[in-house]
Design a protein around this motif. Structure first.
Motif, PDB file in Angstrom:
ATOM      1  N   UNK A   1      75.987  17.836  67.912  1.00  0.00           N
ATOM      2  CA  UNK A   1      76.212  19.287  67.851  1.00  0.00           C
ATOM      3  C   UNK A   1      76.875  19.721  66.551  1.00  0.00           C
ATOM      4  N   UNK A   2      77.575  18.787  65.879  1.00  0.00           N
ATOM      5  CA  UNK A   2      78.262  19.177  64.646  1.00  0.00           C
ATOM      6  C   UNK A   2      77.341  19.072  63.433  1.00  0.00           C
ATOM      7  N   UNK A   3      76.149  18.561  63.622  1.00  0.00           N
ATOM      8  CA  UNK A   3      75.203  18.403  62.498  1.00  0.00           C
ATOM      9  C   UNK A   3      74.548  19.754  62.163  1.00  0.00           C
ATOM     10  N   UNK A   4      74.660  20.173  60.912  1.00  0.00           N
ATOM     11  CA  UNK A   4      74.156  21.479  60.478  1.00  0.00           C
ATOM     12  C   UNK A   4      72.660  21.661  60.731  1.00  0.00           C
ATOM     13  N   UNK A   5      71.876  20.606  60.464  1.00  0.00           N
ATOM     14  CA  UNK A   5      70.419  20.685  60.692  1.00  0.00           C
ATOM     15  C   UNK A   5      70.122  20.941  62.155  1.00  0.00           C
ATOM     16  N   UNK A   6      70.841  20.231  63.040  1.00  0.00           N
ATOM     17  CA  UNK A   6      70.648  20.459  64.477  1.00  0.00           C
ATOM     18  C   UNK A   6      71.040  21.875  64.867  1.00  0.00           C
ATOM     19  N   UNK A   7      72.128  22.383  64.272  1.00  0.00           N
ATOM     20  CA  UNK A   7      72.567  23.744  64.611  1.00  0.00           C
ATOM     21  C   UNK A   7      71.470  24.763  64.302  1.00  0.00           C
ATOM     22  N   UNK A   8      70.738  24.549  63.209  1.00  0.00           N
ATOM     23  CA  UNK A   8      69.645  25.469  62.873  1.00  0.00           C
ATOM     24  C   UNK A   8      68.488  25.325  63.856  1.00  0.00           C
ATOM     25  N   UNK A   9      68.277  24.105  64.345  1.00  0.00           N
ATOM     26  CA  UNK A   9      67.250  23.921  65.381  1.00  0.00           C
ATOM     27  C   UNK A   9      67.654  24.682  66.645  1.00  0.00           C
ATOM     28  N   UNK A  10      68.925  24.564  67.014  1.00  0.00           N
ATOM     29  CA  UNK A  10      69.413  25.202  68.235  1.00  0.00           C
ATOM     30  C   UNK A  10      69.411  26.725  68.095  1.00  0.00           C
ATOM     31  N   UNK A  11      69.748  27.211  66.905  1.00  0.00           N
ATOM     32  CA  UNK A  11      69.897  28.661  66.674  1.00  0.00           C
ATOM     33  C   UNK A  11      68.577  29.417  66.849  1.00  0.00           C
ATOM     34  N   UNK A  12      67.448  28.719  66.698  1.00  0.00           N
ATOM     35  CA  UNK A  12      66.138  29.388  66.709  1.00  0.00           C
ATOM     36  C   UNK A  12      65.311  28.915  67.886  1.00  0.00           C
ATOM     37  N   UNK A  13      65.848  29.070  69.089  1.00  0.00           N
ATOM     38  CA  UNK A  13      65.117  28.610  70.275  1.00  0.00           C
ATOM     39  C   UNK A  13      63.733  29.237  70.329  1.00  0.00           C
TER      40      UNK A  13
ATOM     41  N   UNK B   1      77.132  30.942  62.924  1.00  0.00           N
ATOM     42  CA  UNK B   1      78.598  30.909  62.957  1.00  0.00           C
ATOM     43  C   UNK B   1      79.118  30.429  64.304  1.00  0.00           C
ATOM     44  N   UNK B   2      78.519  30.937  65.380  1.00  0.00           N
ATOM     45  CA  UNK B   2      78.957  30.538  66.731  1.00  0.00           C
ATOM     46  C   UNK B   2      78.714  29.042  66.946  1.00  0.00           C
ATOM     47  N   UNK B   3      77.589  28.545  66.424  1.00  0.00           N
ATOM     48  CA  UNK B   3      77.236  27.141  66.668  1.00  0.00           C
ATOM     49  C   UNK B   3      78.030  26.183  65.784  1.00  0.00           C
ATOM     50  N   UNK B   4      78.547  26.681  64.652  1.00  0.00           N
ATOM     51  CA  UNK B   4      79.285  25.774  63.762  1.00  0.00           C
ATOM     52  C   UNK B   4      80.756  25.682  64.135  1.00  0.00           C
ATOM     53  N   UNK B   5      81.194  26.477  65.113  1.00  0.00           N
ATOM     54  CA  UNK B   5      82.601  26.461  65.530  1.00  0.00           C
ATOM     55  C   UNK B   5      82.873  25.250  66.432  1.00  0.00           C
ATOM     56  N   UNK B   6      83.860  24.447  66.046  1.00  0.00           N
ATOM     57  CA  UNK B   6      84.163  23.205  66.773  1.00  0.00           C
ATOM     58  C   UNK B   6      84.510  23.441  68.239  1.00  0.00           C
ATOM     59  N   UNK B   7      85.286  24.497  68.519  1.00  0.00           N
ATOM     60  CA  UNK B   7      85.649  24.803  69.911  1.00  0.00           C
ATOM     61  C   UNK B   7      84.415  25.096  70.741  1.00  0.00           C
ATOM     62  N   UNK B   8      83.490  25.872  70.171  1.00  0.00           N
ATOM     63  CA  UNK B   8      82.247  26.164  70.879  1.00  0.00           C
ATOM     64  C   UNK B   8      81.429  24.898  71.096  1.00  0.00           C
ATOM     65  N   UNK B   9      81.420  24.008  70.109  1.00  0.00           N
ATOM     66  CA  UNK B   9      80.649  22.768  70.258  1.00  0.00           C
ATOM     67  C   UNK B   9      81.154  21.954  71.452  1.00  0.00           C
ATOM     68  N   UNK B  10      82.462  21.961  71.683  1.00  0.00           N
ATOM     69  CA  UNK B  10      83.012  21.236  72.832  1.00  0.00           C
ATOM     70  C   UNK B  10      82.640  21.929  74.145  1.00  0.00           C
ATOM     71  N   UNK B  11      82.558  23.261  74.116  1.00  0.00           N
ATOM     72  CA  UNK B  11      82.086  23.980  75.314  1.00  0.00           C
ATOM     73  C   UNK B  11      80.633  23.588  75.609  1.00  0.00           C
ATOM     74  N   UNK B  12      79.812  23.555  74.562  1.00  0.00           N
ATOM     75  CA  UNK B  12      78.391  23.251  74.723  1.00  0.00           C
ATOM     76  C   UNK B  12      78.187  21.801  75.153  1.00  0.00           C
ATOM     77  N   UNK B  13      79.026  20.899  74.633  1.00  0.00           N
ATOM     78  CA  UNK B  13      78.863  19.457  74.884  1.00  0.00           C
ATOM     79  C   UNK B  13      79.086  19.092  76.347  1.00  0.00           C
ATOM     80  N   UNK B  14      79.825  19.938  77.069  1.00  0.00           N
ATOM     81  CA  UNK B  14      80.198  19.607  78.447  1.00  0.00           C
ATOM     82  C   UNK B  14      79.579  20.590  79.425  1.00  0.00           C
ATOM     83  N   UNK B  15      78.257  20.719  79.392  1.00  0.00           N
ATOM     84  CA  UNK B  15      77.590  21.679  80.284  1.00  0.00           C
ATOM     85  C   UNK B  15      77.963  21.402  81.735  1.00  0.00           C
ATOM     86  N   UNK B  16      78.729  22.281  82.363  1.00  0.00           N
ATOM     87  CA  UNK B  16      79.180  22.010  83.730  1.00  0.00           C
ATOM     88  C   UNK B  16      78.210  22.542  84.787  1.00  0.00           C
TER      89      UNK B  16
END
Lengths: 448, 448
Positions: free
Chosen positions: A106-118, B104-119
């Motif tokens: 999730x911290x990889x920039x390339x992946x973030x762009x993949x995710x951003x454009x569902x 911006x939302x996807x590059x935020x570390x706090x958000x990444x931890x929210x996304x990583x743990x889909x409950x």
């Protein structure tokens, strides 16, 4: 025909490729043990539940999780309690909380762009989509044997819905013997009428659960509260074998039970592996243990696989586009997460690990069952899909309450069963903690 | 009763709060114009389609997108073509490609931890979940009036499925007049039989589309290819008004058409805003234009809202938990994306913008319609939900082919219609590019 998602074949595990199982210690970042500071739910969860009840039915919510602080096998709640989680979000989290491989993806920039454009994958899939599918779902060690085709969806229920559609389409195609749709079929279909919408049905198992959308719910014959007041379909229901446990001591009875329930039919065979797939049994798919002579026609997946959808044999591929279709048809993020999960399973030899720790847990539970035979019985399972019965519904509630207040999160199942669905990195160390607390609780119930 | 997802009320737009519309220029990072280097699909897309056809039905795929290179209103494909995208992934992308607020939302570390743990949100929602719901879906300017309750789901079809379940539950509750379930109801429900599973139905509109899962498909009466060979339900179908356009010149005829189709019924009223919500009409919800005296009972959402689910009135909340339920019940990432979308809509006054540019586009299309009345007709719409008819199916295909090869991506609709569903940051500058190319194509067809 849909299979109930429970493993019921012979009880043997594959030979471990190597013996580097995890040491008996917490994983990095994990606490040494679970701990609770309050009753469960604690006051902060209670207050938030009270607030949230104004906008949603909250009767199913157990407590609010603090996912920033949760780690590995441990789920933190917002009252400072930390649970050893043996249910893992209805068995959907494969690698526990905040796993480095997931956070890394999730911290990889390339992946973030993949995710951003569902994208609408059925119309404009991304460049990397076929390749990612090939590297994850279609890896030779991942794809079920004999099923090289895939349809992806957003969740488990949608996978079931589209899988049964594909089965109907194939069935009709066979009966049409190469002929085109008739005008009458084309004109009646938009109005829900036969012959366009034929009176076909799916045979499903008594007691099974396959999801909560209309089609999936019509195949579900589990608790009444899921179905009452909702119209359904008069589709046939097959008996499901009720086994005696442990299996190796009841071979004769269980074979008779099989004979009662089994009857070979020349109809499409759909295996629902939504809960059982993704390594939970110690193999990627539970049906690998079934030693089938021919593959099933369709295998559904979701949950631990992160991505949802189904595999199918090439002959099931509809000849026309847009017949089995959906706006999103899954989400690239799900494949990125699956990629991280599969890489970790491979790198850490987690299938061997699951077999080893699963067997250990089953053995220890069997011993506890002998010691507390008035309280628990029918210990059963494969890998990390384990369940046992309690004496009655009331006893189950008491035991779950005790466990939770000592920091163990397990899952409810049926009338009097408890299910364990730890994630793939659950180790012998964690099993020992669970077993010790379970023994305390059983002791307490025995004295009560 | 489900409403067909088309806006059909009076044609007036809200007064703009301010007049700082976007300048007539490309947005940052966008090319000046669309351009194509190959036939569409190009050779790389063709090769990948050929490869991918072994594992999936690819007849619906138009080309493969290069989402790393796509920006704003422009979708890049893998052959180096760059399209002005007026379809935006079936109308699901609200802010176009690689919008800074989404990245911006996807590059935020706090958000990444929210996304990583889909409950499993129905069991263990995260600490931030109620608050995020409050700040997004329940914002006073976002939530439909009179509907303060919410159920979230993974996709649009699941939202429809759970919405109709909630309507059935409420309907049965009213008829039960406070009494508990009977034993007969509880025993029959798991077997799909009445009285547990009653013979109730949903009334939906002729020609409507609501999704592809079993329940949603039973409410869909659109193209036969979506429904043929799949069993369905004998539920009633209501006529849907066929209007003449432009509306202001056909008030009398359209009122008569309304009278033909409308009949007040005392049944739950479900409005499907999956395609029309999220600002596409220049208001968050299309039904804001309807000037209803009482709110609908349920409003479904998905697509541009990023998150999926439905709003409902408090009286629809089931008394018991687990009646309307789902394993994931949505995904926190969807709320994080919605948050970014709503903040951008507010910060950039995008609703006013959509009204302004939508009206501009409609006026210009009306002019083109007069000039090329042999080819296009019935220009209609509201905000960025716009459609027009072509003379026939064949003409539609030709026009779409010409447009695509000149770098304009539009959407197919019905037999002979073309739909435009640009994202909310589509400006007058982009409209002019589209109109110029459309005029070229119409000229070409007229000369042909």
């Amino acid at each position: 025909m849909l299979c109930k998602s429970i493993v019921y074949s012979v009880q043997k595990s594959p030979k471990p490729r190597q013996l580097h199982h995890m040491p008996k210690a917490p994983l990095p970042g994990e606490p040494a043990k679970p701990y609770t500071l309050t009753e469960i739910p604690g006051p902060r969860s209670e207050a938030l539940l009270n607030e949230f009840s104004k906008i949603q039915q909250v009767g199913s919510i157990q407590y609010f999780g603090d996912y920033q602080r949760s780690v590995g096998n441990y789920l933190a709640d917002i009252d400072g309690n930390v649970f050893l989680d043996m249910f893992m979000q209805l068995s959907t989290l494969a690698l526990g909380y905040n796993h480095r491989s997931i956070l890394g993806a999730l911290s990889c920039g390339g992946n973030q762009r993949v995710i951003a454009n569902r994208p609408a994958i059925g119309l404009f899939p991304g460049l990397e989509w076929p390749c990612k599918i090939q590297d994850t779902l279609l890896q030779p060690c991942v794809a079920p044997k004999g099923l090289p085709c895939i349809f992806t969806a957003m969740c488990g229920a949608c996978s079931i819905e589209h899988a049964i559609q594909m089965a109907f389409i194939k069935y009709a195609e066979r009966h049409r013997r190469g002929k085109d749709f008739t005008e009458e079929e084309k004109e009646s279909a938009p109005f829900n009428k036969p012959p366009g919408c034929p009176e076909l049905s799916i045979l499903s198992f008594e007691g099974g659960f396959h999801g909560r959308t209309f089609g999936a719910l019509a195949l579900t014959h589990y608790k009444y509260i899921m179905k009452i007041d909702i119209p359904s379909l008069q589709w046939p229901i097959a008996p499901y074998p009720h086994y005696l446990y442990p299996l190796d001591q009841h071979e004769k009875e269980n074979k008779e039970e099989d004979a009662r329930c089994l009857e070979q039919r020349s109809i499409p065979f759909i295996l629902d592996e939504i809960q059982t797939g993704g390594g939970a049994t110690g193999r990627i798919w539970a049906h690998e243990y079934f030693e089938l002579n021919i593959p099933p026609d369709i295998v559904t997946f979701s949950y631990k696989m992160q991505a949802s959808g189904f595999y199918h044999s090439p002959e099931y591929m509809p000849k026309q586009p847009y017949r089995v279709f959906n706006a999103w048809m899954g989400d690239p993020i799900q494949i990125l997460l699956l990629e991280a999960v599969l890489q970790t399973i491979e790198a850490e030899d987690l299938l061997t690990h699951v077999c080893y720790v699963g067997n250990y847990l089953l053995c220890q539970l069997n011993a506890l069952q002998h010691e507390f035979s008035d309280i628990i019985s029918s210990v059963r399972g494969r890998g990390f899909i384990i369940a046992f019965d309690t004496r009655c519904r009331d006893m189950k509630k008491k035991l779950m309450h005790l466990l939770r207040n000592k920091g163990i999160q397990v899952g409810d199942c049926g009338t009097k069963s408890i299910r364990l669905r730890p994630c793939l990195i659950f180790g012998e160390y964690h099993a020992d903690i669970f077993l010790e607390i379970l023994r305390d609780c059983l002791q307490e119930l025995a004295e009560y």
